[in-house]
Motif scaffolding. Structure first.
Motif, PDB file in Angstrom:
ATOM      1  N   UNK A 179       0.618  -1.029   0.045  1.00 33.41           N
ATOM      2  CA  UNK A 179      -0.523  -0.165   0.027  1.00 33.41           C
ATOM      3  C   UNK A 179       0.949   0.780   0.113  1.00 33.41           C
ATOM      4  N   UNK A 180       0.492   2.680  -0.150  1.00 28.07           N
ATOM      5  CA  UNK A 180       1.339   3.676   0.001  1.00 28.07           C
ATOM      6  C   UNK A 180       1.722   3.984   0.708  1.00 28.07           C
ATOM      7  N   UNK A 181       1.305   3.760   2.161  1.00 30.37           N
ATOM      8  CA  UNK A 181       1.558   4.439   3.336  1.00 30.37           C
ATOM      9  C   UNK A 181       2.611   3.784   3.623  1.00 30.37           C
ATOM     10  N   UNK A 182       3.308   2.099   2.964  1.00 31.81           N
ATOM     11  CA  UNK A 182       4.090   1.591   2.916  1.00 31.81           C
ATOM     12  C   UNK A 182       5.258   2.243   2.044  1.00 31.81           C
ATOM     13  N   UNK A 183       4.928   2.251   1.018  1.00 29.05           N
ATOM     14  CA  UNK A 183       6.579   3.201   0.843  1.00 29.05           C
ATOM     15  C   UNK A 183       6.625   4.561   1.062  1.00 29.05           C
ATOM     16  N   UNK A 184       6.081   4.925   1.971  1.00 30.57           N
ATOM     17  CA  UNK A 184       5.934   5.952   3.187  1.00 30.57           C
ATOM     18  C   UNK A 184       6.899   5.676   3.818  1.00 30.57           C
ATOM     19  N   UNK A 185       6.613   4.857   4.433  1.00 33.16           N
ATOM     20  CA  UNK A 185       7.114   4.877   5.635  1.00 33.16           C
ATOM     21  C   UNK A 185       8.712   3.898   5.430  1.00 33.16           C
ATOM     22  N   UNK A 186       9.074   3.094   4.474  1.00 29.27           N
ATOM     23  CA  UNK A 186       9.954   2.821   3.758  1.00 29.27           C
ATOM     24  C   UNK A 186      11.002   4.102   3.438  1.00 29.27           C
ATOM     25  N   UNK A 187      10.134   5.425   3.063  1.00 29.02           N
ATOM     26  CA  UNK A 187      11.223   6.174   2.504  1.00 29.02           C
ATOM     27  C   UNK A 187      11.252   7.148   3.696  1.00 29.02           C
ATOM     28  N   UNK A 188      10.657   7.269   4.536  1.00 27.45           N
ATOM     29  CA  UNK A 188      11.284   7.898   5.824  1.00 27.45           C
ATOM     30  C   UNK A 188      12.314   6.449   6.677  1.00 27.45           C
ATOM     31  N   UNK A 189      11.995   5.644   6.827  1.00 26.39           N
ATOM     32  CA  UNK A 189      12.991   4.201   7.381  1.00 26.39           C
ATOM     33  C   UNK A 189      14.700   4.462   6.409  1.00 26.39           C
ATOM     34  N   UNK A 190      14.573   5.122   5.593  1.00 24.67           N
ATOM     35  CA  UNK A 190      15.814   5.327   4.070  1.00 24.67           C
ATOM     36  C   UNK A 190      16.857   6.812   4.744  1.00 24.67           C
ATOM     37  N   UNK A 191      15.143   7.575   4.701  1.00 26.09           N
ATOM     38  CA  UNK A 191      15.995   9.426   4.928  1.00 26.09           C
ATOM     39  C   UNK A 191      16.426   8.885   6.460  1.00 26.09           C
ATOM     40  N   UNK A 192      16.055   8.375   8.134  1.00 23.03           N
ATOM     41  CA  UNK A 192      16.800   8.548   8.667  1.00 23.03           C
ATOM     42  C   UNK A 192      17.737   7.264   9.231  1.00 23.03           C
ATOM     43  N   UNK A 193      17.765   6.600   7.974  1.00 18.91           N
ATOM     44  CA  UNK A 193      18.929   5.765   7.914  1.00 18.91           C
ATOM     45  C   UNK A 193      20.363   6.523   7.744  1.00 18.91           C
ATOM     46  N   UNK A 194      20.646   7.969   7.297  1.00 20.80           N
ATOM     47  CA  UNK A 194      20.915   8.639   6.197  1.00 20.80           C
ATOM     48  C   UNK A 194      21.575  10.273   6.480  1.00 20.80           C
ATOM     49  N   UNK A 195      21.073   9.531   7.855  1.00 19.96           N
ATOM     50  CA  UNK A 195      20.656  11.683   8.462  1.00 19.96           C
ATOM     51  C   UNK A 195      20.210  12.587   7.777  1.00 19.96           C
ATOM     52  N   UNK A 196      19.131  12.634   7.180  1.00 21.68           N
ATOM     53  CA  UNK A 196      18.447  13.246   5.954  1.00 21.68           C
ATOM     54  C   UNK A 196      16.845  14.070   6.899  1.00 21.68           C
ATOM     55  N   UNK A 197      16.965  14.993   6.496  1.00 27.35           N
ATOM     56  CA  UNK A 197      15.654  15.203   7.132  1.00 27.35           C
ATOM     57  C   UNK A 197      14.377  14.774   6.085  1.00 27.35           C
ATOM     58  N   UNK A 198      13.803  14.604   6.876  1.00 24.19           N
ATOM     59  CA  UNK A 198      12.472  13.414   6.161  1.00 24.19           C
ATOM     60  C   UNK A 198      10.623  14.543   6.547  1.00 24.19           C
ATOM     61  N   UNK A 199      10.100  15.058   5.513  1.00 21.86           N
ATOM     62  CA  UNK A 199       8.874  15.065   5.631  1.00 21.86           C
ATOM     63  C   UNK A 199       7.762  14.486   5.285  1.00 21.86           C
ATOM     64  N   UNK A 200       6.670  14.334   5.683  1.00 24.91           N
ATOM     65  CA  UNK A 200       5.760  12.756   5.870  1.00 24.91           C
ATOM     66  C   UNK A 200       4.593  14.321   5.180  1.00 24.91           C
ATOM     67  N   UNK A 201       4.289  13.707   4.257  1.00 27.38           N
ATOM     68  CA  UNK A 201       3.181  14.629   3.487  1.00 27.38           C
ATOM     69  C   UNK A 201       1.909  13.631   3.586  1.00 27.38           C
ATOM     70  N   UNK A 202       2.316  12.375   3.828  1.00 24.02           N
ATOM     71  CA  UNK A 202       0.866  11.381   3.575  1.00 24.02           C
ATOM     72  C   UNK A 202       0.089  12.156   4.103  1.00 24.02           C
ATOM     73  N   UNK A 203       0.894  12.147   5.719  1.00 22.40           N
ATOM     74  CA  UNK A 203      -0.196  12.370   7.337  1.00 22.40           C
ATOM     75  C   UNK A 203       0.142  13.623   7.299  1.00 22.40           C
TER      76      UNK A 203
END
Length: 202
Positions: A170-194
């Motif tokens: 589902x779409x939210x899983x794509x977003x969650x994985x994107x957030x995880x990848x961002x955190x893994x590389x210590x870059x800022x993440x903006x959650x637009x889905x929620x």
């Protein structure tokens, strides 16, 4: 070039110089590990190859081949974006903002595979690594897709939290994985889905 597109609005509100490198119809996950314009010419415009272009890798052949294969379907802004990335001095850039819409979800693109860096999360992480290695001074902001409805087999709009394409997720899983990848590389993440355009207000 319009005054009311997102890049122009950001420039107006912030007073910053904004380089718009978005390409219509592009997606994050490449369809093939190695670029093949006969199979997936739009792969040339995925993030990883664009970032490598910005890093000075000579990829003119990729974009010439892609444009030739796509013909009239070549994104109208593609040539301008490619030239911008080739000539822009990234040592003068303060921030790189990365945002893809729900195209990867709607296409049913593969999300993650540790052995395949071209997939959704692998492509993002490899791209972040290139930027961080070459331009450690740049702040990177990854922005998630906004909400998008799925369309079922009957053409009805349904929640993207319950509909899966190509057996992916589902779409939210794509977003969650994107957030995880961002955190893994210590870059800022903006959650637009929620956080901005959600299922409640879409």
């Amino acid at each position: 070039g319009s005054s009311d597109n997102l890049a122009s609005l950001i420039a107006k509100e912030t007073g910053a110089t904004v380089y718009n490198c978005s390409i219509s119809g592009s997606y994050l996950a490449a369809q093939h590990t190695n670029f093949d314009p006969t199979l997936a010419p739009m792969d040339a415009y995925c993030l990883y190859w664009l970032v490598n272009l910005a890093a000075g890798v000579p990829l003119d052949g990729y974009y010439n081949d892609a444009a030739e294969a796509l013909g009239d379907k070549t994104p109208p802004e593609a040539e301008e974006v490619v030239n911008t990335l080739k000539t822009l001095d990234f040592n003068t850039i303060d921030t790189v903002a990365i945002m893809y819409d729900a195209t990867d979800y709607l296409m049913g693109n593969a999300m993650y595979n540790d052995d395949n860096p071209t997939q959704f999360t692998g492509n993002l992480e490899a791209s972040l690594e290139v930027l961080q290695r070459l331009y450690p001074q740049i702040r990177i902001i990854v922005m998630s897709p906004t909400y998008a409805y799925a369309i079922d087999e009957d053409g009805n709009y349904v929640s993207s939290d319950i509909y899966i394409y190509n057996g992916r997720d589902v779409l939210s899983t794509y977003v969650i994985k994107e957030c995880y990848s961002s955190n893994l590389h210590s870059v800022s993440f903006m959650d637009n889905l929620y956080g901005s355009i959600t299922e409640d207000n879409a």
